[in-house]
Design an enzyme around this catalytic site. Structure first.
Site, short mmCIF file in Angstrom:
data_model
loop_
_atom_site.label_atom_id
_atom_site.label_comp_id
_atom_site.label_asym_id
_atom_site.label_seq_id
_atom_site.Cartn_x
_atom_site.Cartn_y
_atom_site.Cartn_z
N SER A 261 0.81 -1.20 0.00
CA SER A 261 0.00 0.00 0.00
C SER A 261 0.86 1.27 0.00
O SER A 261 1.75 1.40 -0.83
CB SER A 261 -0.93 -0.06 1.20
N HIS A 402 -7.52 -5.92 0.08
CA HIS A 402 -6.31 -5.14 0.27
C HIS A 402 -5.58 -5.66 1.51
O HIS A 402 -6.02 -5.42 2.64
CB HIS A 402 -6.77 -3.69 0.48
#
Ligand code: GCU
Length: 421
Positions: A261, A402
């Site tokens: 990320s 994610h």
């Protein structure tokens, strides 16, 4: 003025639906745009040799990312000193050596330190290492009671027991699922991690963090083309590399920068800045990382600069809602890493990070790898989920959200076995 509750709710719902309507989650809404060619200079000259790429095109692209996107690092600050805070040669049930090394930097009467937590497999000498930041402190990545708890600033977070901006022992081991330590050690690799908040606290405040050591007199904020937090985090990875070069147990020529990320954005930028990294892994890095900005799918430049004004350099704000005016796109950031191995990973449910934009970026960077005779992404369409392409430029999209999973690490290890041995 205090609004009645129902009116406040209505306004809230309205603003939610408005911001939702702004986010593109549908391929049919992706604008058409021109993909800038990594192998054509800003002046229109076609690049056909490695020499021209390295001497002409690569430097102009790097300068653009440096001055318009992430921000320049003003000075090459050296490690002032390092200290082994703790070490143990019987860690992880006897499989590994553990070391916690504090690096200290000094400049303009200011001091900054960060600590690298290092696990090295005992059975291997001169070890290749995965190096990556963690979000909530080194002590969260393992149950290992000996891992020191950072005293650096952290954003308050109930789930991670962070109160008064202080990390606590209650979150020890809370992030073990993201760090497949046993698999990494069993495969013969080392793992090095740093709490990213020690290098630059993740908040819109430039009075602390590494930037503050390098201000000129009376400077309070980086200049428009100087480093935001992503550049600062990238800098920290390079400084860890400075230390690895001094460590006889580590093979500094085989260190892979890894990040998830926002920390994947930092890993990519570190790999672009510092050719000593043997490879880079970007796990779900999304906007400002591997994803193409000009698609405007999921998170956009305007949105990221609004929510995280400190991540990029001030100049990057020129491109808020004006992605089409950027002379580059993120595939060219990836191309700066060539010919070194590069792994881009997406997750199916992580639409905010635009998996297709991440895939296309890897694909469009591949022409530069091919110039070096390396195998890039050689299929035009996205692979189906859970079918990795393990070339010098590698890509997978896995099922799920994610995150960093064991599946991700299994692929990274397999790929490293081919390209790092
Ligand atoms: C937010 C942000 C992303 C970032 C992510 C993360 O979702 O919008 O750009 O990648 O945080 O770092 O977890």
């Amino acid at each position: 003025m205090k609004l009645p509750v129902h009116l406040t709710l209505l306004l809230f719902l309205f603003s939610m639906s408005f911001s939702k309507a702004q986010t593109i989650y549908n391929e049919s809404e992706v604008p058409s745009f021109e993909v800038p060619d990594p192998l054509v200079t800003f002046k229109g000259k076609t690049i056909g040799t490695i020499g021209d790429w390295e001497n002409v095109r690569r430097p102009e692209l790097h300068t653009y990312f440096e001055t318009k996107v992430y921000g320049k690092i003003p000075k090459n600050l050296k490690i002032d000193s390092y200290k082994i805070l703790e070490q143990e040669d019987n860690a992880l049930n006897g499989k590994a050596n553990r070391r916690q090394v504090e690096l200290t930097f000094k400049h303009n009467d200011k001091v900054l330190s960060f600590t690298i937590l290092l696990y090295l497999p005992k059975k291997v000498e001169n070890t290749a290492v995965f190096l990556g930041y963690n979000f909530y402190g080194n002590h969260t990545i393992t149950e290992d009671e000996s891992v020191l708890i950072s005293t650096a600033w952290a954003d308050n977070n109930e789930g991670f027991d962070i109160v008064n901006n202080t990390l606590t022992a209650a979150s020890r081991g809370k992030r073990t699922h993201r760090w497949a330590i046993e698999k990494i050690i069993d495969a013969g690799y080392g793992l090095a991690t740093i709490y990213y908040g020690e290098v630059d606290p993740d908040k819109d405040d430039f009075s602390d963090g590494i930037q503050s050591l390098l201000y000129s007199k009376n400077q309070k904020h980086p200049k428009a083309d100087e480093w935001g937090s992503i550049s600062a985090w990238a800098w920290g990875l390079s400084k860890a590399m400075d230390y690895f070069e001094k460590d006889p147990e580590i093979d500094a020529a085989r260190v892979i920068a890894f990040g998830h990320s926002r920390l994947g954005k930092a890993a990519l930028w570190a790999g672009a800045n510092d050719k000593r990294f043997a490879g880079v892994i970007s796990n779900n890095s999304g906007c400002g990382g591997a994803a193409l900005s000009k698609r405007k799918f999921g998170e956009t430049i305007g949105v990221i600069n609004e929510r995280f004004p400190h991540w990029f350099c001030t100049n990057f704000k020129e491109f808020n809602n004006k992605e089409e005016t950027l002379a580059v796109d993120q595939h060219q950031l990836l191309a700066l890493i060539a010919p070194r191995p590069l792994y881009i990973a997406s997750a199916e449910e992580d639409r905010w990070a635009d998996p297709k934009g991440e895939f296309l970026s890897a694909l469009y960077a591949s022409s530069v790898y091919e110039l070096y005779g390396k195998k890039g992404i050689n299929i035009m369409d996205m692979p189906v989920v859970n079918s990795p392409i393990l070339n010098t430029v590698a890509y997978h999209i896995r099922t799920g959200k994610h995150d960093v999973t064991d599946y991700d690490w299994e692929q990274y290890i397999k790929w490293a076995d081919t390209f790092l041995r």
